[in-house]
Design an enzyme around this catalytic site. Sequence first.
Site, PDB file in Angstrom:
ATOM      1  N   ARG A 121       9.543  34.767 -91.369  1.00 36.13           N
ATOM      2  CA  ARG A 121       8.496  35.789 -91.177  1.00 36.13           C
ATOM      3  C   ARG A 121       7.593  35.952 -92.388  1.00 36.13           C
ATOM      4  NH1 ARG A 121      12.988  38.160 -88.915  1.00 36.13           N
ATOM      5  NH2 ARG A 121      12.961  38.047 -86.655  1.00 36.13           N
ATOM      6  N   LYS A 143      -7.086  31.796 -93.709  1.00 35.51           N
ATOM      7  CA  LYS A 143      -6.958  31.254 -92.352  1.00 35.51           C
ATOM      8  C   LYS A 143      -6.019  30.060 -92.425  1.00 35.51           C
ATOM      9  CE  LYS A 143     -11.215  32.352 -89.865  1.00 35.51           C
ATOM     10  NZ  LYS A 143     -12.366  31.762 -89.151  1.00 35.51           N
ATOM     11  N   GLU A 185     -20.689  22.493 -97.136  1.00 33.95           N
ATOM     12  CA  GLU A 185     -20.273  23.904 -97.177  1.00 33.95           C
ATOM     13  C   GLU A 185     -20.943  24.633 -98.350  1.00 33.95           C
ATOM     14  OE1 GLU A 185     -18.605  25.013 -94.654  1.00 33.95           O
ATOM     15  OE2 GLU A 185     -17.499  23.287 -93.855  1.00 33.95           O
ATOM     16  N   LYS A 227     -17.454  33.273-100.632  1.00 29.20           N
ATOM     17  CA  LYS A 227     -16.412  33.299 -99.601  1.00 29.20           C
ATOM     18  C   LYS A 227     -15.531  34.538 -99.772  1.00 29.20           C
ATOM     19  CE  LYS A 227     -13.471  31.345 -96.478  1.00 29.20           C
ATOM     20  NZ  LYS A 227     -12.885  30.116 -95.941  1.00 29.20           N
ATOM     21  N   GLU A 237     -12.268  38.385 -89.353  1.00 30.20           N
ATOM     22  CA  GLU A 237     -13.413  37.935 -88.564  1.00 30.20           C
ATOM     23  C   GLU A 237     -13.651  38.776 -87.318  1.00 30.20           C
ATOM     24  OE1 GLU A 237     -13.913  33.663 -88.426  1.00 30.20           O
ATOM     25  OE2 GLU A 237     -15.270  33.845 -86.715  1.00 30.20           O
ATOM     26  N   ARG A 241     -17.598  38.071 -90.904  1.00 27.36           N
ATOM     27  CA  ARG A 241     -17.074  36.795 -91.426  1.00 27.36           C
ATOM     28  C   ARG A 241     -17.645  35.593 -90.661  1.00 27.36           C
ATOM     29  NH1 ARG A 241     -10.851  35.315 -93.392  1.00 27.36           N
ATOM     30  NH2 ARG A 241     -11.227  33.089 -93.697  1.00 27.36           N
ATOM     31  N   ASN A 245     -19.895  30.672 -90.158  1.00 29.84           N
ATOM     32  CA  ASN A 245     -20.029  29.646 -89.116  1.00 29.84           C
ATOM     33  C   ASN A 245     -21.444  29.104 -89.003  1.00 29.84           C
ATOM     34  OD1 ASN A 245     -17.352  29.635 -88.299  1.00 29.84           O
ATOM     35  ND2 ASN A 245     -17.665  31.422 -86.991  1.00 29.84           N
ATOM     36  N   HIS A 248     -22.020  25.703 -87.730  1.00 31.54           N
ATOM     37  CA  HIS A 248     -20.729  25.245 -87.207  1.00 31.54           C
ATOM     38  C   HIS A 248     -20.651  25.220 -85.682  1.00 31.54           C
ATOM     39  CE1 HIS A 248     -19.468  25.367 -91.326  1.00 31.54           C
ATOM     40  NE2 HIS A 248     -18.220  25.069 -91.030  1.00 31.54           N
ATOM     41  N   HIS A 252     -19.233  21.942 -84.664  1.00 31.46           N
ATOM     42  CA  HIS A 252     -17.941  21.799 -83.962  1.00 31.46           C
ATOM     43  C   HIS A 252     -18.116  21.038 -82.656  1.00 31.46           C
ATOM     44  CE1 HIS A 252     -16.062  25.520 -86.113  1.00 31.46           C
ATOM     45  NE2 HIS A 252     -15.750  24.401 -86.733  1.00 31.46           N
ATOM     46  N   HIS A 265     -16.080  16.567 -90.891  1.00 31.75           N
ATOM     47  CA  HIS A 265     -16.484  17.941 -90.572  1.00 31.75           C
ATOM     48  C   HIS A 265     -17.805  18.307 -91.273  1.00 31.75           C
ATOM     49  CE1 HIS A 265     -16.253  22.232 -89.869  1.00 31.75           C
ATOM     50  NE2 HIS A 265     -16.327  22.440 -91.171  1.00 31.75           N
TER      51      HIS A 265
HETATM   52  N1  LIG Z   1      -8.578  27.529 -93.454  1.00 31.53           N
HETATM   53  C1  LIG Z   1      -9.885  27.517 -93.506  1.00 31.53           C
HETATM   54  O1  LIG Z   1     -10.532  28.529 -93.762  1.00 31.53           O
HETATM   55  C2  LIG Z   1     -10.603  26.220 -93.282  1.00 31.53           C
HETATM   56  C3  LIG Z   1     -11.968  26.124 -93.589  1.00 31.53           C
HETATM   57  C4  LIG Z   1     -12.580  24.893 -93.429  1.00 31.53           C
HETATM   58  C5  LIG Z   1     -11.862  23.801 -92.965  1.00 31.53           C
HETATM   59  N2  LIG Z   1     -10.545  23.940 -92.671  1.00 31.53           N
HETATM   60  C6  LIG Z   1      -9.743  22.792 -92.208  1.00 31.53           C
HETATM   61  O2  LIG Z   1      -9.718  21.833 -93.258  1.00 31.53           O
HETATM   62  C7  LIG Z   1      -9.513  20.545 -92.695  1.00 31.53           C
HETATM   63  C8  LIG Z   1     -10.432  19.567 -93.389  1.00 31.53           C
HETATM   64  O3  LIG Z   1     -10.117  19.549 -94.756  1.00 31.53           O
HETATM   65  P1  LIG Z   1     -10.596  18.375 -95.730  1.00 31.53           P
HETATM   66  O4  LIG Z   1     -12.021  18.093 -95.483  1.00 31.53           O
HETATM   67  O5  LIG Z   1     -10.145  18.743 -97.072  1.00 31.53           O
HETATM   68  O6  LIG Z   1      -9.833  17.084 -95.145  1.00 31.53           O
HETATM   69  P2  LIG Z   1      -8.391  16.455 -95.453  1.00 31.53           P
HETATM   70  O7  LIG Z   1      -7.431  17.468 -95.837  1.00 31.53           O
HETATM   71  O8  LIG Z   1      -8.088  15.590 -94.292  1.00 31.53           O
HETATM   72  O9  LIG Z   1      -8.708  15.515 -96.711  1.00 31.53           O
HETATM   73  C9  LIG Z   1      -9.606  14.435 -96.582  1.00 31.53           C
HETATM   74  C10 LIG Z   1      -8.984  13.121 -97.068  1.00 31.53           C
HETATM   75  O10 LIG Z   1      -9.005  13.092 -98.500  1.00 31.53           O
HETATM   76  C11 LIG Z   1      -7.702  12.819 -98.988  1.00 31.53           C
HETATM   77  N3  LIG Z   1      -7.618  13.470-100.301  1.00 31.53           N
HETATM   78  C12 LIG Z   1      -7.488  14.788-100.538  1.00 31.53           C
HETATM   79  N4  LIG Z   1      -7.618  15.043-101.838  1.00 31.53           N
HETATM   80  C13 LIG Z   1      -7.815  13.858-102.459  1.00 31.53           C
HETATM   81  C14 LIG Z   1      -8.034  13.482-103.795  1.00 31.53           C
HETATM   82  N5  LIG Z   1      -8.141  14.384-104.763  1.00 31.53           N
HETATM   83  N6  LIG Z   1      -8.169  12.176-104.073  1.00 31.53           N
HETATM   84  C15 LIG Z   1      -8.127  11.248-103.085  1.00 31.53           C
HETATM   85  N7  LIG Z   1      -7.959  11.552-101.795  1.00 31.53           N
HETATM   86  C16 LIG Z   1      -7.809  12.852-101.483  1.00 31.53           C
HETATM   87  C17 LIG Z   1      -6.794  13.340 -97.922  1.00 31.53           C
HETATM   88  O11 LIG Z   1      -5.507  12.786 -98.018  1.00 31.53           O
HETATM   89  C18 LIG Z   1      -7.543  12.934 -96.666  1.00 31.53           C
HETATM   90  O12 LIG Z   1      -7.316  11.583 -96.380  1.00 31.53           O
HETATM   91  C19 LIG Z   1      -9.726  20.679 -91.213  1.00 31.53           C
HETATM   92  O13 LIG Z   1      -8.486  20.637 -90.557  1.00 31.53           O
HETATM   93  C20 LIG Z   1     -10.333  22.062 -91.046  1.00 31.53           C
HETATM   94  O14 LIG Z   1     -10.002  22.672 -89.825  1.00 31.53           O
HETATM   95  C21 LIG Z   1      -9.902  25.117 -92.835  1.00 31.53           C
HETATM   96 ZN   LIG Z   2     -16.775  24.181 -92.257  1.00 27.65          ZN
END
Ligand SMILES: NC(=O)c1ccc[n+]([C@@H]2O[C@H](COP(=O)([O-])OP(=O)(O)OC[C@H]3O[C@@H](n4cnc5c(N)ncnc54)[C@H](O)[C@@H]3O)[C@@H](O)[C@H]2O)c1
Ligand SMILES: [Zn+2]
Length: 358
Positions: A121, A143, A185, A227, A237, A241, A245, A248, A252, A265
Amino acid sequence: MQTLNVNLGDRSYPIHIGSGILARTGELLNQVGLSGKVAIVTNPTVAQFYLEPIQAALSKAGFTAVPILLPDGEAHKNSISLQMIYDRLIAERFERKSSILALGGGVVGDLAGFAAATYLRGVPYVQVPTTLLAHVDSSVGGKTGVNHADGKNLIGAFYQPKLVLIDIAVLKTLPRRELIAGLAEVIKYGVIEDTALFGLLEQQIDKLVQLDSDLLSQTIATSCAIKAKVVEADEREDDYRAVLNFGHTIGHALEAVTGYTELLHGEAVGVGMVKAAALSMRQGFCDQISFDRIVRLIGKAGLPTEIPGKVSLASLIQAMEVDKKAAGGKIKFVMCEGIGKTRFHHLAPSEILAALSA
Ligand SMILES: NC(=O)c1ccc[n+]([C@@H]2O[C@H](COP(=O)([O-])OP(=O)(O)OC[C@H]3O[C@@H](n4cnc5c(N)ncnc54)[C@H](O)[C@@H]3O)[C@@H](O)[C@H]2O)c1
Ligand SMILES: [Zn+2]
């Protein structure tokens, strides 16, 4: 090292930003009251560079570190990976006072955060983001979640970390395409909240791509501050918040119709911001000069600005209607009013289609 604070009462936490601060992980975790066992959730891509240094930093401060390696990629942000985390935590007898550290991009961060929200939990967790997108966006705000076969992020929780540790030196190993996707972003923050940030990006975005340390720290800090401000005003949100988007809704939809494989993305958001700005201009909210500046900056960053030719507009609209933001037949859009200001506006699919076809 500079430190910002996310102010959410008893769920407040610091964001540390600096170069080479991974070496201080243990000490910084101690500072927020953590000790004992810590699970490092990561993937092999990230682990090859940063697992050893972070393990060394943690053991120096007396932690017992347990690495949990998950397969890399968005396709693995699911309940199978989540189960792998739970299994290890149970096998290693993690308790309420043990903690979880997410070492990776947004995929690892969302997974580890959701595991932390739900294991026993809720156990404390820490974000150590390693992509630019995770530095400026996903690591802050609480999130967390995983995807379901029927859609992205359908299972999740709001659960704030105890600490965010942003070491900009990790960006040196990040593929350039991922770095540029993260810039989408940063540009978004400029458009929605900060004309000065937008102006700075217009002047110096090339230096960011070249990983200029001072400029990176400054823009990441500005982005995190925006942020944090938005999250402080509307953590769950309920309304405001949703400004985050911007770009987005179309972004999306583009990701969905291209099967989540073609565009990163941030690339989809690049196109989405151009189209959102075009819609804003068509509705009379945004002037031509601001629109032109937005398109130019997104292009200058190296992001796409046009919907790929093979994507049909009808399929795009359909994807937007199933998006969880659609309500009452109209879709809630974030419109820009020039640069640095936004408003919400509900649009019927036919109006969006007309604007996208123009
Ligand atoms: N929680 C939130 O508020 C929020 C906001 C935006 C996006 N997201 C989520 O984030 C995800 C996308 O995240 P992302 O763009 O970081 O993608 P990701 O986590 O897939 O990373 C992208 C790639 O880079 C690699 N990588 C990461 N750090 C590295 C480094 N320092 N050196 C070499 N390689 C590295 C990873 O292994 C992966 O292959 C999505 O699932 C999205 O839904 C969440
Ligand atoms: Zn985004």
